[in-house]
Design a protein around this motif. Structure first.
Motif, PDB file in Angstrom:
ATOM      1  N   LEU A  60       0.853  -1.175   0.000  1.00 23.63           N
ATOM      2  CA  LEU A  60       0.000   0.000   0.000  1.00 23.63           C
ATOM      3  C   LEU A  60       0.894   1.231   0.000  1.00 23.63           C
ATOM      4  O   LEU A  60       1.873   1.283   0.748  1.00 23.63           O
ATOM      5  CB  LEU A  60      -0.881   0.002   1.249  1.00 23.63           C
ATOM      6  N   ALA A  61       0.565   2.213  -0.822  1.00 23.93           N
ATOM      7  CA  ALA A  61       1.327   3.458  -0.869  1.00 23.93           C
ATOM      8  C   ALA A  61       0.388   4.638  -0.641  1.00 23.93           C
ATOM      9  O   ALA A  61      -0.687   4.708  -1.244  1.00 23.93           O
ATOM     10  CB  ALA A  61       2.031   3.605  -2.217  1.00 23.93           C
ATOM     11  N   ALA A  62       0.786   5.545   0.252  1.00 25.79           N
ATOM     12  CA  ALA A  62       0.069   6.805   0.467  1.00 25.79           C
ATOM     13  C   ALA A  62       0.741   7.847  -0.420  1.00 25.79           C
ATOM     14  O   ALA A  62       1.905   8.187  -0.206  1.00 25.79           O
ATOM     15  CB  ALA A  62       0.134   7.204   1.936  1.00 25.79           C
ATOM     16  N   CYS A  63       0.016   8.319  -1.420  1.00 24.46           N
ATOM     17  CA  CYS A  63       0.611   9.117  -2.506  1.00 24.46           C
ATOM     18  C   CYS A  63       0.224  10.592  -2.456  1.00 24.46           C
ATOM     19  O   CYS A  63      -0.082  11.194  -3.488  1.00 24.46           O
ATOM     20  CB  CYS A  63       0.215   8.511  -3.843  1.00 24.46           C
ATOM     21  N   MET A  64       0.233  11.177  -1.302  1.00 26.32           N
ATOM     22  CA  MET A  64      -0.042  12.600  -1.059  1.00 26.32           C
ATOM     23  C   MET A  64      -1.216  13.128  -1.877  1.00 26.32           C
ATOM     24  O   MET A  64      -2.353  12.910  -1.522  1.00 26.32           O
ATOM     25  CB  MET A  64       1.221  13.423  -1.276  1.00 26.32           C
ATOM     26  N   HIS A  65      -0.966  13.817  -2.986  1.00 25.10           N
ATOM     27  CA  HIS A  65      -2.021  14.459  -3.779  1.00 25.10           C
ATOM     28  C   HIS A  65      -2.760  13.488  -4.708  1.00 25.10           C
ATOM     29  O   HIS A  65      -3.705  13.898  -5.386  1.00 25.10           O
ATOM     30  CB  HIS A  65      -1.436  15.594  -4.626  1.00 25.10           C
ATOM     31  N   ASN A  66      -2.357  12.225  -4.745  1.00 26.67           N
ATOM     32  CA  ASN A  66      -2.994  11.271  -5.655  1.00 26.67           C
ATOM     33  C   ASN A  66      -3.591  10.069  -4.923  1.00 26.67           C
ATOM     34  O   ASN A  66      -3.694   8.984  -5.468  1.00 26.67           O
ATOM     35  CB  ASN A  66      -1.987  10.807  -6.720  1.00 26.67           C
ATOM     36  N   ARG A  79       2.239  -3.179 -11.239  1.00 25.87           N
ATOM     37  CA  ARG A  79       1.005  -2.514 -11.646  1.00 25.87           C
ATOM     38  C   ARG A  79       0.187  -2.106 -10.430  1.00 25.87           C
ATOM     39  O   ARG A  79       0.213  -2.778  -9.385  1.00 25.87           O
ATOM     40  CB  ARG A  79       0.180  -3.402 -12.565  1.00 25.87           C
ATOM     41  N   VAL A  80      -0.515  -1.009 -10.569  1.00 29.68           N
ATOM     42  CA  VAL A  80      -1.447  -0.553  -9.542  1.00 29.68           C
ATOM     43  C   VAL A  80      -2.713  -1.383  -9.703  1.00 29.68           C
ATOM     44  O   VAL A  80      -3.346  -1.357 -10.768  1.00 29.68           O
ATOM     45  CB  VAL A  80      -1.746   0.955  -9.682  1.00 29.68           C
ATOM     46  N   VAL A  81      -3.079  -2.132  -8.667  1.00 29.82           N
ATOM     47  CA  VAL A  81      -4.254  -3.002  -8.751  1.00 29.82           C
ATOM     48  C   VAL A  81      -5.485  -2.374  -8.099  1.00 29.82           C
ATOM     49  O   VAL A  81      -6.600  -2.832  -8.321  1.00 29.82           O
ATOM     50  CB  VAL A  81      -3.980  -4.399  -8.146  1.00 29.82           C
ATOM     51  N   PHE A  82      -5.266  -1.321  -7.297  1.00 29.35           N
ATOM     52  CA  PHE A  82      -6.392  -0.609  -6.683  1.00 29.35           C
ATOM     53  C   PHE A  82      -5.942   0.807  -6.348  1.00 29.35           C
ATOM     54  O   PHE A  82      -4.799   1.018  -5.967  1.00 29.35           O
ATOM     55  CB  PHE A  82      -6.856  -1.316  -5.404  1.00 29.35           C
ATOM     56  N   ARG A  83      -6.846   1.751  -6.512  1.00 27.59           N
ATOM     57  CA  ARG A  83      -6.562   3.144  -6.157  1.00 27.59           C
ATOM     58  C   ARG A  83      -7.783   3.737  -5.456  1.00 27.59           C
ATOM     59  O   ARG A  83      -8.914   3.503  -5.884  1.00 27.59           O
ATOM     60  CB  ARG A  83      -6.239   3.958  -7.400  1.00 27.59           C
ATOM     61  N   TYR A  84      -7.532   4.493  -4.395  1.00 30.80           N
ATOM     62  CA  TYR A  84      -8.591   5.240  -3.716  1.00 30.80           C
ATOM     63  C   TYR A  84      -8.185   6.703  -3.699  1.00 30.80           C
ATOM     64  O   TYR A  84      -7.169   7.063  -3.112  1.00 30.80           O
ATOM     65  CB  TYR A  84      -8.810   4.741  -2.289  1.00 30.80           C
ATOM     66  N   ASP A  85      -8.990   7.539  -4.370  1.00 30.11           N
ATOM     67  CA  ASP A  85      -8.672   8.964  -4.428  1.00 30.11           C
ATOM     68  C   ASP A  85      -9.918   9.832  -4.288  1.00 30.11           C
ATOM     69  O   ASP A  85      -9.958  10.951  -4.773  1.00 30.11           O
ATOM     70  CB  ASP A  85      -7.926   9.288  -5.722  1.00 30.11           C
ATOM     71  N   GLU A  86     -10.910   9.323  -3.605  1.00 26.41           N
ATOM     72  CA  GLU A  86     -12.177  10.042  -3.477  1.00 26.41           C
ATOM     73  C   GLU A  86     -12.271  10.903  -2.228  1.00 26.41           C
ATOM     74  O   GLU A  86     -13.352  11.381  -1.903  1.00 26.41           O
ATOM     75  CB  GLU A  86     -13.328   9.036  -3.533  1.00 26.41           C
ATOM     76  N   HIS A  87     -11.208  11.108  -1.518  1.00 23.81           N
ATOM     77  CA  HIS A  87     -11.249  11.949  -0.340  1.00 23.81           C
ATOM     78  C   HIS A  87     -10.801  13.364  -0.718  1.00 23.81           C
ATOM     79  O   HIS A  87     -10.293  13.613  -1.808  1.00 23.81           O
ATOM     80  CB  HIS A  87     -10.357  11.377   0.768  1.00 23.81           C
ATOM     81  N   GLU A  88     -10.980  14.297   0.186  1.00 22.43           N
ATOM     82  CA  GLU A  88     -10.694  15.701  -0.088  1.00 22.43           C
ATOM     83  C   GLU A  88      -9.355  16.170   0.475  1.00 22.43           C
ATOM     84  O   GLU A  88      -9.005  17.338   0.358  1.00 22.43           O
ATOM     85  CB  GLU A  88     -11.808  16.567   0.513  1.00 22.43           C
ATOM     86  N   SER A  89      -8.605  15.276   1.110  1.00 22.76           N
ATOM     87  CA  SER A  89      -7.374  15.713   1.764  1.00 22.76           C
ATOM     88  C   SER A  89      -6.166  14.946   1.230  1.00 22.76           C
ATOM     89  O   SER A  89      -6.284  14.053   0.399  1.00 22.76           O
ATOM     90  CB  SER A  89      -7.486  15.501   3.274  1.00 22.76           C
ATOM     91  N   LEU A  90      -4.993  15.290   1.733  1.00 21.56           N
ATOM     92  CA  LEU A  90      -3.754  14.625   1.338  1.00 21.56           C
ATOM     93  C   LEU A  90      -3.681  13.228   1.930  1.00 21.56           C
ATOM     94  O   LEU A  90      -4.139  12.986   3.046  1.00 21.56           O
ATOM     95  CB  LEU A  90      -2.556  15.443   1.811  1.00 21.56           C
ATOM     96  N   ALA A  91      -3.071  12.315   1.208  1.00 20.39           N
ATOM     97  CA  ALA A  91      -2.897  10.926   1.666  1.00 20.39           C
ATOM     98  C   ALA A  91      -1.495  10.773   2.256  1.00 20.39           C
ATOM     99  O   ALA A  91      -0.528  10.671   1.510  1.00 20.39           O
ATOM    100  CB  ALA A  91      -3.114   9.966   0.511  1.00 20.39           C
ATOM    101  N   TYR A  92      -1.396  10.795   3.584  1.00 25.05           N
ATOM    102  CA  TYR A  92      -0.097  10.688   4.243  1.00 25.05           C
ATOM    103  C   TYR A  92       0.071   9.388   5.026  1.00 25.05           C
ATOM    104  O   TYR A  92       1.156   8.895   5.149  1.00 25.05           O
ATOM    105  CB  TYR A  92       0.118  11.855   5.210  1.00 25.05           C
ATOM    106  N   GLY A  93      -0.990   8.834   5.573  1.00 25.91           N
ATOM    107  CA  GLY A  93      -0.840   7.670   6.444  1.00 25.91           C
ATOM    108  C   GLY A  93      -1.146   6.361   5.749  1.00 25.91           C
ATOM    109  O   GLY A  93      -2.071   6.269   4.957  1.00 25.91           O
ATOM    110  N   ALA A  94      -0.337   5.359   6.034  1.00 17.89           N
ATOM    111  CA  ALA A  94      -0.587   4.012   5.520  1.00 17.89           C
ATOM    112  C   ALA A  94      -0.154   3.002   6.576  1.00 17.89           C
ATOM    113  O   ALA A  94       0.361   1.946   6.271  1.00 17.89           O
ATOM    114  CB  ALA A  94       0.170   3.784   4.216  1.00 17.89           C
ATOM    115  N   ASP A  95      -0.331   3.349   7.818  1.00 16.12           N
ATOM    116  CA  ASP A  95       0.095   2.484   8.908  1.00 16.12           C
ATOM    117  C   ASP A  95      -1.097   1.750   9.456  1.00 16.12           C
ATOM    118  O   ASP A  95      -1.063   0.807  10.096  1.00 16.12           O
ATOM    119  CB  ASP A  95       0.762   3.301  10.012  1.00 16.12           C
TER     120      ASP A  95
END
Length: 95
Positions: A60-66, A79-95
């Motif tokens: 899993l990767a937390a990709c800030m603006h993406n 390959r990217v097998v899943f992406r979640y980008d439907e939130h309104e904020s930056l993606a920083y945590g993946a713990d």
């Protein structure tokens, strides 16, 4: 660009993943650190990576603006097998 995170694999000996501001996740073999064994583009600076708890070669990767993405490194071309980008904020945590 700078490295934001490095995480060793708990399932594969001598395997590390790094994420950086240049929007890539690199996988490394600790025994040969001259160049990465694999590379995946994420479309956003990678702030955190976390290996799958049971499946080798998947993280899993937390990709800030993406948003967040799950990357499978088991094939010759990662390959990217899943992406979640439907939130309104930056993606920083993946713990």
């Amino acid at each position: 660009m700078g490295v934001c995170c490095i995480r060793s694999s708990h399932l594969e000996a001598n395997t590390l993943a790094s994420g950086s501001y240049d929007e890539t996740v690199l996988v490394w073999d600790e025994r040969r650190m001259a160049r990465p064994t694999s590379r995946a583009e994420t479309g956003g600076g990678v702030w955190r990576v976390k290996w799958h708890p049971k499946r080798t070669g998947c993280l899993l990767a937390a990709c800030m603006h993406n948003g967040f993405c799950v990357i499978d490194f088991n094939d010759s071309l990662p390959r990217v097998v899943f992406r979640y980008d439907e939130h309104e904020s930056l993606a920083y945590g993946a713990d």
